[in-house]
Design an enzyme around this catalytic site. Structure first.
Site, PDB file in Angstrom:
ATOM      1  CD  GLU A   1     -43.651   7.631  29.539  1.00 47.87           C
ATOM      2  OE1 GLU A   1     -43.544   8.470  28.488  1.00 47.87           O
ATOM      3  OE2 GLU A   1     -42.981   8.083  30.682  1.00 47.87           O
TER       4      GLU A   1
ATOM      5  CG  ASN B   1     -39.022   7.923  32.173  1.00 44.37           C
ATOM      6  OD1 ASN B   1     -40.082   7.296  31.646  1.00 44.37           O
ATOM      7  ND2 ASN B   1     -39.006   9.180  31.462  1.00 44.37           N
ATOM      8  CD  GLU B   2     -39.351   8.463  27.347  1.00 46.06           C
ATOM      9  OE1 GLU B   2     -38.918   9.892  27.026  1.00 46.06           O
ATOM     10  OE2 GLU B   2     -40.249   8.332  26.817  1.00 46.06           O
TER      11      GLU B   2
ATOM     12  CE1 TYR C   1     -47.020   9.164  25.230  1.00 44.40           C
ATOM     13  CE2 TYR C   1     -44.608   8.803  25.226  1.00 44.40           C
ATOM     14  CZ  TYR C   1     -45.827   9.067  25.976  1.00 44.40           C
ATOM     15  OH  TYR C   1     -45.888   9.181  27.241  1.00 44.40           O
TER      16      TYR C   1
ATOM     17  CD  GLU D   1     -44.174  13.178  33.603  1.00 45.89           C
ATOM     18  OE1 GLU D   1     -44.500  12.887  32.512  1.00 45.89           O
ATOM     19  OE2 GLU D   1     -42.876  13.447  33.484  1.00 45.89           O
TER      20      GLU D   1
ATOM     21  CD  GLN E   1     -48.360  11.885  31.824  1.00 41.63           C
ATOM     22  OE1 GLN E   1     -48.684  12.749  32.892  1.00 41.63           O
ATOM     23  NE2 GLN E   1     -47.192  11.984  31.441  1.00 41.63           N
TER      24      GLN E   1
HETATM   25  O1  AHR Z   1     -45.683  11.271  28.822  1.00 41.40           O
HETATM   26  C1  AHR Z   1     -44.865  12.790  28.503  1.00 41.40           C
HETATM   27  C2  AHR Z   1     -43.486  12.450  28.528  1.00 41.40           C
HETATM   28  O2  AHR Z   1     -43.220  11.472  27.488  1.00 41.40           O
HETATM   29  C3  AHR Z   1     -42.623  11.630  29.633  1.00 41.40           C
HETATM   30  O3  AHR Z   1     -42.371  12.423  30.504  1.00 41.40           O
HETATM   31  C4  AHR Z   1     -41.633  10.904  29.136  1.00 41.40           C
HETATM   32  O4  AHR Z   1     -41.210   9.822  29.783  1.00 41.40           O
HETATM   33  C5  AHR Z   1     -41.926  11.043  27.342  1.00 41.40           C
HETATM   34  O5  AHR Z   1     -40.964  11.190  26.677  1.00 41.40           O
END
Ligand code: AHR
Length: 525
Positions: free
Chosen positions: A329, A207-208, A275, A60, A378
């Site tokens: 992600e 996205n999101e 995450y 990103e 990332q």
């Molecule tokens: O990876 C960092 C952020 O995490 C991304 O921009 C977003 O999609 C997620 O919340």
């Protein structure tokens, strides 16, 4: 596709597995410093292919991922090809990087692609409001991204702007990239120096969108998806694989609504983000004790439950598994390194992260029938990065080594296996000590990735290879003395893969000792 032969194979595999567990009931009993484990691999019962795209990446416009990570500009003294760092490209090529998702993330829903084309000196500046409030000069745009993908020999994945962009804007971006017609956008691309259409396949529609992408409800997004996706046209022979912006971890209603409201022919996949973190207190990437070691591995193993819940919903609406689950992600998320910009999400990467990568990839392999793509967050300098850069220096993290070691699973056939092992117990909670995944590649070579998360106990492993004959076994291992160990620019090779010697074979059985907190990939031929 489920055929009669496949059903037979699955039933037979299940029966063989049950029998094997009956005949080896003692596995997993602990001795003082060791545990025992048994894995039965059914080498002749593979059905599903592990898409190489499970080993994909996400990069990103955030911190030093794009700028400084990939892009240094043509005038930089750091060796580059048309502005893109040669060292980063070379390192990623060694992992056979299969795809790269760009430009965000949250950034995608405030990115206006037309700002990033044409002569660089004419491109407007903007503020990257999500990530550190820094000035984005748009010097890395569409042409630079495709150049990067071509240098990496990887498949591009673009995330279009639903949150603050229009249907027209997204539609024109697809036309700019994919049309070889005489058309305003194709002409503009030619004027900007790219004669032939690039022919992108994978396209995220937002996205999101439940969060930074517009705080929409699932119902509202599903309707928006249909509008935006309708005008993302196919050009020539190219068929665009559109991916609907999916749920945040346990938001099952989001997936259910999208599966119900969006006709399945309109989407190649639905995404999911998860995450490995404790959002209330993310903790340090390097300074932690066994409590946080256990906690992170526990949260990582929770991926299985989260993914399976979403798959169950998808199965209800799409039993034939036409719509892919795209886990675009994933990775660890800690507090930033002291003294660094909090908006840049720069964190160190230890052996604990390598274990997280190994466990996650083993599970994604196992669910390859539905999971067709995944992207670690990332690639460079941000979150669970594979690579750190500092001026002209580059460092490979323990996570990098896992992606390099695991590349043998790309597009290989998943082999069903049964695993019986002991537990890693901490503070009254238990996790299985071992995780494993096996596959057979196009040349008939079998690879087994094995992760021992136990911080103290080595595991005496017996591997029963059913349905195959072999004469050679070798392996590689990544481990270290402490789970907080990591690589630094002063000591960049503190952790790196080594030859794994402690393995023997006897007819169809293999025996070896899997050291505490290690990741091993075996090759059997
Ligand atoms: O990876 C960092 C952020 O995490 C991304 O921009 C977003 O999609 C997620 O919340």
């Amino acid at each position: 596709m489920i055929t009669k032969i496949n059903i037979k194979k699955i039933v037979l595999g299940f029966a063989v597995s049950l029998l094997s567990l009956y005949f080896f009931p003692l596995m997993g009993q602990a001795t003082d410093n060791q545990q025992k484990a048994k894995i039965v691999v059914n080498a002749d019962l593979g059905v599903h292919v592990i898409s190489k795209h499970i080993y994909g990446h996400f990069s990103e416009h955030l911190g030093n991922c794009i700028y400084g990570g990939y892009w240094v500009g043509e005038d930089s003294e750091i060796p580059n090809t048309r502005g893109i760092r040669n060292d980063v490209v070379e390192a990623l090529k060694k992992t056979n990087i299969p795809n790269l998702r760009w430009p965000g993330g949250c950034f995608a829903d405030e990115y206006h692609w037309m700002d990033g084309i044409g002569p660089r000196e004419d491109r407007p500046e903007m503020i990257n409001t999500h990530w550190g409030g820094v000035t984005e000069d748009n010097s890395f745009g569409t042409h630079e991204f495709f150049d990067l993908c071509q240098q990496l020999n990887t498949e591009p994945v673009i995330c279009g702007n639903v949150g603050s962009g229009t249907v027209e804007e997204m539609s024109k971006w697809v036309e700019y990239i994919n049309s070889d017609n005489i058309s305003p956008m194709a002409d503009l691309r030619r004027k900007n120096g790219q004669e032939k259409a690039w022919g992108i396949k994978y396209w995220d529609v937002g996205n999101e969108n439940w969060g930074c992408g517009g705080h929409m409800t699932a119902e509202f997004y599903a309707d928006q998806y249909k509008r935006y996706a309708t005008f993302c046209r196919n050009y020539g022979e190219n068929r665009l694989r559109k991916i609907a912006g999916g749920a945040n971890s346990n938001d099952l209603n989001w997936t259910e609504t999208l599966m119900k409201k969006i006709p399945h022919w309109m989407m190649w996949g639905i995404s999911l983000h998860y995450y490995t973190t404790n959002w209330r207190n993310k903790g340090s990437a390097t300074e932690f004790g066994e409590d946080l070691y256990f906690d992170i591995l526990d949260r990582c193993l929770n991926i299985a439950e989260v993914i399976d819940k979403h798959i169950t919903i998808m199965d209800k609406y799409d039993p034939e598994k036409r719509v892919a689950l795209v886990f675009d992600e994933w990775g660890t998320w800690y507090n930033v390194e002291p003294g660094t910009n909090p908006g840049f999400l720069f964190q160190q990467n230890t052996l604990r992260d390598a274990l997280v990568a190994g466990l996650s990839l083993n599970y994604l392999n196992e669910r390859c029938e539905r999971v067709k793509m995944a992207n670690i967050a990332q690639t460079v300098n941000v979150l669970q990065a594979l690579i750190f850069t500092k001026e002209d220096k580059i460092l490979l993290t323990p996570t990098y080594h896992i992606f390099e070691m695991y590349k043998v699973h790309h597009d290989a056939t998943l082999l069903p296996l049964n695993l019986k092992c002991g537990d890693y117990e901490y503070d009254g909670k238990k996790l299985p000590s071992l995780s494993a995944s096996a596959s057979m590649d196009a040349d008939g070579i079998i690879h087994i990735s094995i992760v021992n998360i136990h911080p103290e106990k080595d595991i005496e492993l017996t591997l029963d290879m059913r349905g195959t004959k072999f004469s050679k076994i070798s392996g590689r291992i990544l481990t270290s003395d402490n789970f907080t160990d990591h690589n630094t620019f002063d000591d960049p090779e503190n952790l790196k893969p080594a030859v794994f010697e402690d393995i023997k074979m006897n007819k169809n059985e293999v025996a070896g000792t899997i050291p505490a907190k290690s990741i091993i990939v075996l090759e059997i031929k």
